[in-house]
Design an enzyme around this catalytic site. Structure first.
Site, PDB file in Angstrom:
ATOM      1  CB  SER A 193      -0.871   0.067   1.251  1.00  0.00           C
ATOM      2  OG  SER A 193      -1.752  -1.013   1.317  1.00  0.00           O
ATOM      3  CB  ILE A 194       0.482   4.488  -1.809  1.00  0.00           C
ATOM      4  CG1 ILE A 194       0.633   3.890  -3.225  1.00  0.00           C
ATOM      5  CG2 ILE A 194       1.131   5.863  -1.743  1.00  0.00           C
ATOM      6  CD1 ILE A 194      -0.166   4.570  -4.315  1.00  0.00           C
ATOM      7  CG  ASP A 209     -17.167   2.648   6.321  1.00  0.00           C
ATOM      8  OD1 ASP A 209     -16.663   3.392   5.433  1.00  0.00           O
ATOM      9  OD2 ASP A 209     -18.160   1.934   6.106  1.00  0.00           O
ATOM     10  CB  SER A 228     -14.557   0.712  -8.344  1.00  0.00           C
ATOM     11  OG  SER A 228     -15.529   0.271  -9.286  1.00  0.00           O
ATOM     12  CE1 TYR A 262      -2.912   6.086 -13.357  1.00  0.00           C
ATOM     13  CE2 TYR A 262      -5.097   5.548 -14.179  1.00  0.00           C
ATOM     14  CZ  TYR A 262      -3.715   5.492 -14.303  1.00  0.00           C
ATOM     15  OH  TYR A 262      -3.160   4.842 -15.367  1.00  0.00           O
ATOM     16  CE1 TYR A 314      -7.921   3.512 -11.674  1.00  0.00           C
ATOM     17  CE2 TYR A 314      -9.065   5.622 -11.818  1.00  0.00           C
ATOM     18  CZ  TYR A 314      -8.224   4.751 -11.144  1.00  0.00           C
ATOM     19  OH  TYR A 314      -7.681   5.136  -9.932  1.00  0.00           O
ATOM     20  CB  THR A 363      -1.213  -1.234  -4.382  1.00  0.00           C
ATOM     21  OG1 THR A 363      -2.202  -0.625  -5.235  1.00  0.00           O
ATOM     22  CG2 THR A 363      -0.031  -0.302  -4.251  1.00  0.00           C
TER      23      THR A 363
END
Ligand code: NAI
Length: 270
Positions: A21-22, A66, A98, A150, A160, A199
């Site tokens: 993960s970034i 969350d 998504s 992005y 995407y 990732t």
């Protein structure tokens, strides 16, 4: 190498799922630079337990939230200030998901309930984070808020799908809250538009390997790694970038300025 850029700063880091993960890399760098912070992720994501390793390495506490729940976010900001002993200087929003991409739906066949979920998790959550921070007056003056975006927000990357709209919304929220928080407390808000990165979220996008290679060949510096993204994020949290706000900052090895490259021509001619 450490420059003590975040000495004395307190933060909240969203989105470290595993060591790819970034957000994980940002947490490690923030620790090196002298910051204190809490880690947070969706309760479901924590079941994997990986985040505990990061918490140990960074001597950080974990507060589940969350990011689509205002109530969870209120609890997070309250507990974070309690644990860190004061207001927050930096926030990293490193969240994207998504259901349409997960289920392989094409752009012409999106499930609209899932589309709403994509927007809520990947973009509105950013609005909610800043809404809660503002209402609770939880951030210090000259604080810094960063979210990851992005280039599909501006250009078409067919696989995407609805994440393209989520990123466009995310970047718009950064500008609008950037104005608001800037006026109120000199807090800056930016998005970093990052190269494709290997990732869990990244590789879940259909055709990822192809557009990873394409972007790498198109960019004179090659794709920016997650580690390089963490370095850049640290500069945005530091006092060296105090006047940078309401920007979508390209961190892509030059990709966004390219038309075509010799590397891509070679690929096509093969
Ligand atoms: P990742 O899969 O490691 O991180 C995504 C995180 O979002 C996970 O930790 C996940 O648990 C969290 N999340 C999902 N739903 C949530 C919710 N309801 N509440 C709180 N957290 C939730 O993947 P990565 O790549 O590190 O993603 C971080 C950010 O970087 C995302 O915004 C992604 O869109 C962005 N990004 C990624 C690129 C890539 O190629 N990997 C390229 C450009 C931007």
């Amino acid at each position: 190498m450490s420059y003590n850029l975040l000495e004395g700063k307190k933060g909240i880091i969203f989105g470290a799922l595993d060591e790819k993960s970034i957000a994980w890399k940002v947490a490690m760098r923030a620790k090196e630079e002298g910051a204190e912070f809490v880690l947070t992720n969706a309760p479901l994501a924590m079941r994997m337990g990986e985040i505990n390793k990061l918490a140990e390495a960074c001597n950080a506490q974990i507060i589940p939230a969350d990011a689509t729940s205002v109530e969870d976010l209120e609890n997070l900001f309250a507990k974070a200030q309690e644990i860190l002993g004061g207001k927050i200087d930096f926030v990293l929003h490193s969240i994207g998901m998504s259901p349409n991409i997960r289920k392989g739906k094409s752009y012409g066949d999106l499930n609209y309930d899932w589309f709403m979920k994509t927007l809520d998790v990947s973009a509105l959550s950013f609005h909610k984070v800043m809404h809660v921070a503002e209402k609770m007056d939880a951030m210090n003056e000259w604080g810094s808020v960063v979210a990851l975006s992005y280039i599909a927000a501006q250009r078409v990357f067919p696989d995407y799908t609805d994440m393209s709209q989520a990123k466009a919304l995310l970047e718009s929220i950064a500008r609008n809250y950037g104005y608001r928080l800037g006026l109120q407390k000199k807090i800056r808000v930016n998005t970093i538009s990052q190269s494709p990165t290997k990732t869990t979220a990244g590789t879940g996008v259909g055709g990822f390997d192809v557009f990873y290679d394409y972007a790498d060949k198109m960019s004179p510096l090659g794709n920016a790694s997650a580690e390089a993204c963490a370095d850049y994020t640290i500069t945005l949290f530091s006092d060296l970038t105090k006047m940078v706000t309401m920007q979508n900052l390209m961190h892509d090895g030059g990709f966004s300025s390219m038309g075509i490259s010799e590397g891509v021509i070679d690929m096509i001619q093969k």
